[in-house]
Motif scaffolding. Structure first.
Motif, short mmCIF file in Angstrom:
data_model
loop_
_atom_site.label_atom_id
_atom_site.label_comp_id
_atom_site.label_asym_id
_atom_site.label_seq_id
_atom_site.Cartn_x
_atom_site.Cartn_y
_atom_site.Cartn_z
N TYR A 40 0.79 -1.19 0.10
CA TYR A 40 -0.08 -0.06 0.05
C TYR A 40 0.82 1.30 0.20
N GLU A 42 1.01 5.58 -0.35
CA GLU A 42 0.29 6.82 -0.20
C GLU A 42 1.30 7.89 -0.91
N GLY A 46 -2.14 12.15 -3.85
CA GLY A 46 -2.74 10.91 -4.43
C GLY A 46 -2.02 9.98 -4.99
N THR A 48 -2.09 7.30 -8.31
CA THR A 48 -3.00 7.00 -9.78
C THR A 48 -2.55 5.26 -10.10
N CYS A 52 0.88 3.10 -9.30
CA CYS A 52 1.02 1.62 -8.70
C CYS A 52 1.63 0.85 -9.82
N SER A 78 -1.31 -0.72 -4.40
CA SER A 78 -2.71 -0.20 -4.40
C SER A 78 -2.36 0.94 -3.41
N SER A 79 -3.15 1.84 -3.35
CA SER A 79 -3.34 2.85 -2.41
C SER A 79 -4.16 2.38 -1.44
N GLY A 81 -6.73 3.59 0.10
CA GLY A 81 -8.36 3.68 -0.33
C GLY A 81 -9.13 4.09 1.08
N MET A 82 -10.20 4.09 1.02
CA MET A 82 -11.06 4.77 2.19
C MET A 82 -11.11 3.70 3.13
N ASP A 83 -11.42 2.47 2.88
CA ASP A 83 -11.37 1.37 3.73
C ASP A 83 -9.82 0.96 4.07
N ARG A 84 -8.89 1.88 4.20
CA ARG A 84 -7.53 1.61 4.51
C ARG A 84 -7.24 0.67 5.69
N ARG A 146 -8.89 -2.29 9.66
CA ARG A 146 -9.30 -1.32 8.50
C ARG A 146 -10.13 -0.44 8.87
#
Length: 153
Positions: A40, A42, A46, A48, A52, A78-79, A81-84, A146
């Protein structure tokens, strides 16, 4: 963080940092021929798909040379994400007040999965409010955690 994840993080972090990203975390899931290494990344700007892909190419080269994982595996970048996923005490502290799902490595009061509001961090323990109670879990007992995104109607 498991020893394997820590060793992989130490190997991968300099590559990711040199490319201008922060290594949010590393998750190695050993499942025979279906093993996965998830990295992951960061960035303040952001992340893209191209970012990745670039990190994947660079890290793949290092992993091919160093060969820290025996057998086949799939590399994913991957980033968070919102559910990191949350890996460190600092990450838990920065998401104080958020809803989180926590999976423990061993059962506590007959269960391994908890979901509630992250109340904070004290020492090396995570504080979780759930069903009117506060639970304290040592970070080393957490197998996976998470953030659970909350959406206003």
């Amino acid at each position: 963080m498991a020893n394997k994840d820590a060793a992989l993080k130490a190997l991968i972090e300099p590559v990711v940092t040199a490319m201008g990203f922060e290594l949010w975390g590393v998750d190695y899931l050993s499942q025979g021929k279906h093993s996965r290494l998830v990295i992951y990344i960061e960035s303040a700007d952001g992340v893209t798909v191209d970012d990745c892909a670039a990190v994947s190419r660079q890290v793949s080269g290092v992993l091919d040379v160093e060969d820290p994982i025996s057998g086949e595996y799939r590399l994913e970048v991957s980033s968070p994400g919102m559910d990191r996923p949350l890996f460190t005490l600092e990450q838990f502290a920065s998401f104080k007040g958020s809803h989180v799902k926590v999976k423990l490595s061993t059962p506590f009061e007959g269960r391994r999965k908890f979901q509630g509001q992250l109340a904070g961090v004290e020492g090396d323990e995570i504080l979780l409010h759930l069903d009117g109670q506060e639970y304290c879990f040592p970070i080393e007992s957490i197998e996976q955690a998470r953030v659970v995104p909350q959406f206003d109607n």
